[in-house]
Write a protein that holds these residues in place. Sequence first.
Motif, PDB file in Angstrom:
ATOM      1  N   GLY A   1       0.787  -1.229   0.000  1.00 38.19           N
ATOM      2  CA  GLY A   1       0.000   0.000   0.000  1.00 38.19           C
ATOM      3  C   GLY A   1       0.814   1.271   0.000  1.00 38.19           C
ATOM      4  N   LYS A   2       2.076   1.192  -0.451  1.00 35.92           N
ATOM      5  CA  LYS A   2       2.914   2.397  -0.435  1.00 35.92           C
ATOM      6  C   LYS A   2       2.436   3.443  -1.438  1.00 35.92           C
ATOM      7  CE  LYS A   2       6.522   0.350  -3.433  1.00 35.92           C
ATOM      8  NZ  LYS A   2       6.153   1.071  -4.660  1.00 35.92           N
ATOM      9  N   ASP A   3       1.912   3.029  -2.580  1.00 36.55           N
ATOM     10  CA  ASP A   3       1.466   4.006  -3.574  1.00 36.55           C
ATOM     11  C   ASP A   3       0.205   4.726  -3.111  1.00 36.55           C
ATOM     12  OD1 ASP A   3       3.357   3.766  -5.935  1.00 36.55           O
ATOM     13  OD2 ASP A   3       2.820   1.677  -5.627  1.00 36.55           O
ATOM     14  N   ALA A   4      -0.697   4.014  -2.462  1.00 38.02           N
ATOM     15  CA  ALA A   4      -1.863   4.671  -1.878  1.00 38.02           C
ATOM     16  C   ALA A   4      -1.420   5.692  -0.838  1.00 38.02           C
ATOM     17  CB  ALA A   4      -2.799   3.645  -1.249  1.00 38.02           C
ATOM     18  N   MET A   5      -0.466   5.310  -0.020  1.00 36.79           N
ATOM     19  CA  MET A   5       0.032   6.213   1.016  1.00 36.79           C
ATOM     20  C   MET A   5       0.696   7.449   0.408  1.00 36.79           C
ATOM     21  SD  MET A   5       2.727   5.316   4.019  1.00 36.79           S
ATOM     22  CE  MET A   5       3.964   4.948   2.759  1.00 36.79           C
ATOM     23  N   LEU A   6       1.474   7.276  -0.672  1.00 33.55           N
ATOM     24  CA  LEU A   6       2.071   8.421  -1.345  1.00 33.55           C
ATOM     25  C   LEU A   6       0.991   9.348  -1.889  1.00 33.55           C
ATOM     26  CD1 LEU A   6       5.041   6.744  -3.273  1.00 33.55           C
ATOM     27  CD2 LEU A   6       5.203   8.244  -1.272  1.00 33.55           C
ATOM     28  N   ALA A   7      -0.069   8.770  -2.448  1.00 33.62           N
ATOM     29  CA  ALA A   7      -1.161   9.597  -2.962  1.00 33.62           C
ATOM     30  C   ALA A   7      -1.850  10.361  -1.832  1.00 33.62           C
ATOM     31  CB  ALA A   7      -2.165   8.727  -3.714  1.00 33.62           C
ATOM     32  N   TRP A   8      -2.123   9.691  -0.703  1.00 37.41           N
ATOM     33  CA  TRP A   8      -2.731  10.397   0.432  1.00 37.41           C
ATOM     34  C   TRP A   8      -1.874  11.586   0.851  1.00 37.41           C
ATOM     35  CZ3 TRP A   8      -3.121   5.350   3.795  1.00 37.41           C
ATOM     36  CH2 TRP A   8      -4.120   4.529   3.262  1.00 37.41           C
ATOM     37  N   LEU A   9      -0.562  11.340   0.964  1.00 40.86           N
ATOM     38  CA  LEU A   9       0.334  12.400   1.426  1.00 40.86           C
ATOM     39  C   LEU A   9       0.421  13.541   0.414  1.00 40.86           C
ATOM     40  CD1 LEU A   9       3.189  10.303   3.059  1.00 40.86           C
ATOM     41  CD2 LEU A   9       1.657  11.915   4.222  1.00 40.86           C
ATOM     42  N   GLY A  10       0.466  13.207  -0.871  1.00 40.63           N
ATOM     43  CA  GLY A  10       0.533  14.255  -1.883  1.00 40.63           C
ATOM     44  C   GLY A  10      -0.728  15.104  -1.896  1.00 40.63           C
ATOM     45  N   ILE A  11      -1.888  14.468  -1.806  1.00 36.66           N
ATOM     46  CA  ILE A  11      -3.152  15.200  -1.792  1.00 36.66           C
ATOM     47  C   ILE A  11      -3.248  16.064  -0.535  1.00 36.66           C
ATOM     48  CG2 ILE A  11      -5.662  14.936  -1.662  1.00 36.66           C
ATOM     49  CD1 ILE A  11      -5.225  12.323  -3.366  1.00 36.66           C
ATOM     50  N   TRP A  12      -2.865  15.501   0.610  1.00 36.78           N
ATOM     51  CA  TRP A  12      -2.846  16.279   1.852  1.00 36.78           C
ATOM     52  C   TRP A  12      -1.928  17.484   1.723  1.00 36.78           C
ATOM     53  CZ3 TRP A  12       1.937  16.412   4.515  1.00 36.78           C
ATOM     54  CH2 TRP A  12       1.944  17.215   5.653  1.00 36.78           C
ATOM     55  N   PHE A  13      -0.722  17.286   1.179  1.00 29.25           N
ATOM     56  CA  PHE A  13       0.248  18.372   1.089  1.00 29.25           C
ATOM     57  C   PHE A  13      -0.278  19.489   0.187  1.00 29.25           C
ATOM     58  CE2 PHE A  13       4.370  20.300  -0.083  1.00 29.25           C
ATOM     59  CZ  PHE A  13       4.923  20.429   1.180  1.00 29.25           C
ATOM     60  N   MET A  14      -0.886  19.119  -0.934  1.00 28.47           N
ATOM     61  CA  MET A  14      -1.458  20.122  -1.831  1.00 28.47           C
ATOM     62  C   MET A  14      -2.603  20.870  -1.149  1.00 28.47           C
ATOM     63  SD  MET A  14      -1.607  18.627  -5.723  1.00 28.47           S
ATOM     64  CE  MET A  14      -2.308  20.175  -6.310  1.00 28.47           C
ATOM     65  N   PHE A  15      -3.438  20.151  -0.447  1.00 26.97           N
ATOM     66  CA  PHE A  15      -4.619  20.763   0.166  1.00 26.97           C
ATOM     67  C   PHE A  15      -4.235  21.743   1.269  1.00 26.97           C
ATOM     68  CE2 PHE A  15      -8.537  21.233   2.433  1.00 26.97           C
ATOM     69  CZ  PHE A  15      -9.545  20.972   1.517  1.00 26.97           C
ATOM     70  N   CYS A  16      -3.192  21.446   2.005  1.00 26.15           N
ATOM     71  CA  CYS A  16      -2.878  22.189   3.230  1.00 26.15           C
ATOM     72  C   CYS A  16      -1.724  23.183   3.099  1.00 26.15           C
ATOM     73  CB  CYS A  16      -2.569  21.204   4.365  1.00 26.15           C
ATOM     74  SG  CYS A  16      -3.987  20.200   4.851  1.00 26.15           S
ATOM     75  N   HIS A  17      -1.091  23.266   1.923  1.00 20.59           N
ATOM     76  CA  HIS A  17       0.070  24.140   1.781  1.00 20.59           C
ATOM     77  C   HIS A  17      -0.045  24.978   0.513  1.00 20.59           C
ATOM     78  CE1 HIS A  17       1.398  20.833   4.392  1.00 20.59           C
ATOM     79  NE2 HIS A  17       2.164  21.742   4.962  1.00 20.59           N
ATOM     80  N   LYS A  18      -0.077  26.281   0.699  1.00 16.64           N
ATOM     81  CA  LYS A  18      -0.249  27.206  -0.420  1.00 16.64           C
ATOM     82  C   LYS A  18       0.879  27.067  -1.426  1.00 16.64           C
ATOM     83  CE  LYS A  18      -1.047  32.084  -1.469  1.00 16.64           C
ATOM     84  NZ  LYS A  18      -1.181  33.450  -0.904  1.00 16.64           N
ATOM     85  N   ASN A  19       0.524  27.035  -2.702  1.00 18.03           N
ATOM     86  CA  ASN A  19       1.489  26.937  -3.799  1.00 18.03           C
ATOM     87  C   ASN A  19       2.424  25.736  -3.656  1.00 18.03           C
ATOM     88  OD1 ASN A  19       0.568  29.209  -5.251  1.00 18.03           O
ATOM     89  ND2 ASN A  19       1.668  30.569  -3.858  1.00 18.03           N
TER      90      ASN A  19
END
Length: 241
Positions: free
Chosen positions: A73-91
């Motif tokens: 499940g590492k790719d799912a985890m990478l996707a969760w983290l990438g989506i979280w990072f985009m959502f919570c950090h400007k630019n």
Amino acid sequence: MTKQEKAVEIFRLWRQSPIAFIKVMWGLEPQIEEFIKGKHITLQQYEVLLGVEKAIRGEAPKRISIASGHGVGKDAMLAWLGIWFMFCHKNAQIPCTAPTSPQLFDVLWKEYAYWIGKMPAWAKAKFDWTATHIRWTEAPETWFATARTAKKETPEALAGFHGDNLMYQIDEASGIFEEIFQKAEGSLTNANAFIILASNPTRTIGYFYDTHHKDKENWQTFQFSSIDSPIVDKIFNEKIS
């Protein structure tokens, strides 16, 4: 507390805790006892997410290296983290790479599409997914994730990214050449610059191998076996055991 003040508090929590963000967006919680697919984050995934939260608090490096077996499940985890990072950090900028197009586009990039598609409608509307980019709809030129295959003849795959909020994601990192990692090193001095490597540990030389050995003190490292993962097919585990 007003409605606006409450919203600000929730956002602050999400920014500090990808685990809290994942719970709200997808209804996934850390596994406590028996694992239930669609309800739980595995203990292996949870361990890495806790590592990210430690890095946010300044208690551990923002350099994370994961050596794992297949199907954990590492790719799912990478996707969760990438989506979280985009959502919570400007630019935010999230360069994603892998040594082959199938690994990058058919596996990791597809995971991004899947998890964006499962978000609540109001959150999903913030993202514009294409074959090579995921853009924040309100600032598409400066706020994005991008997929670039990393080959020795194109070492610029991780070059040219600048900003206050960066997260490099490198899948199957043991197959990436040293020159490509060197292109990213200059950006990792930013205060909020993460680099996450994930790979099956297939080689005993190279940048990825060194993150678990001679350069280990500069990294958070994790090692996961397929046998210990509740989402790996039992028949697969029997074949490799």
